[in-house]
Scaffold this motif. Structure first.
Motif, PDB file in Angstrom:
ATOM      1  N   ILE A  20       0.841  -1.208   0.000  1.00 32.10           N
ATOM      2  CA  ILE A  20       0.000   0.000   0.000  1.00 32.10           C
ATOM      3  C   ILE A  20       0.869   1.248   0.000  1.00 32.10           C
ATOM      4  O   ILE A  20       0.588   2.215  -0.719  1.00 32.10           O
ATOM      5  N   ALA A  21       1.951   1.236   0.785  1.00 36.04           N
ATOM      6  CA  ALA A  21       2.840   2.402   0.823  1.00 36.04           C
ATOM      7  C   ALA A  21       3.519   2.611  -0.523  1.00 36.04           C
ATOM      8  O   ALA A  21       3.657   3.753  -0.985  1.00 36.04           O
ATOM      9  N   LEU A  22       3.933   1.547  -1.176  1.00 39.98           N
ATOM     10  CA  LEU A  22       4.552   1.672  -2.496  1.00 39.98           C
ATOM     11  C   LEU A  22       3.545   2.159  -3.530  1.00 39.98           C
ATOM     12  O   LEU A  22       3.861   3.024  -4.353  1.00 39.98           O
ATOM     13  N   TYR A  23       2.342   1.624  -3.489  1.00 34.37           N
ATOM     14  CA  TYR A  23       1.291   2.065  -4.400  1.00 34.37           C
ATOM     15  C   TYR A  23       1.015   3.555  -4.220  1.00 34.37           C
ATOM     16  O   TYR A  23       0.903   4.301  -5.184  1.00 34.37           O
ATOM     17  N   GLN A  30       5.508  10.739  -6.109  1.00 40.38           N
ATOM     18  CA  GLN A  30       6.759  10.786  -5.370  1.00 40.38           C
ATOM     19  C   GLN A  30       7.963  10.519  -6.263  1.00 40.38           C
ATOM     20  O   GLN A  30       9.049  10.985  -5.987  1.00 40.38           O
ATOM     21  N   PHE A  31       7.774   9.759  -7.324  1.00 40.74           N
ATOM     22  CA  PHE A  31       8.885   9.373  -8.177  1.00 40.74           C
ATOM     23  C   PHE A  31       8.807  10.021  -9.558  1.00 40.74           C
ATOM     24  O   PHE A  31       9.407   9.534 -10.510  1.00 40.74           O
TER      25      PHE A  31
END
Length: 51
Positions: A20-23, A30-31
């Motif tokens: 969830i944090a990566l999603y 963020q990237f």
């Protein structure tokens, strides 16, 4: 054997949380521009602020 009944759900929750944090990080931008932050420190933005 009993410890697996605790460790498997806990590790599964960690994996879900990391997913969830990566999603969130990918789809919230963020990237988007990874090069700008690295170059911003090299830009000369020193101005004398005297009052």
């Amino acid at each position: 054997m009993e410890s697996l009944f605790l460790l498997l759900p806990v590790s599964f929750l960690f994996v879900i949380g990391i997913g969830i944090a990566l999603y969130w990080a990918v789809f919230s931008g963020q990237f988007d521009d990874t090069e700008e932050n690295g170059k911003s420190i090299l830009q000369d933005n020193d101005s004398n602020h005297t009052e």
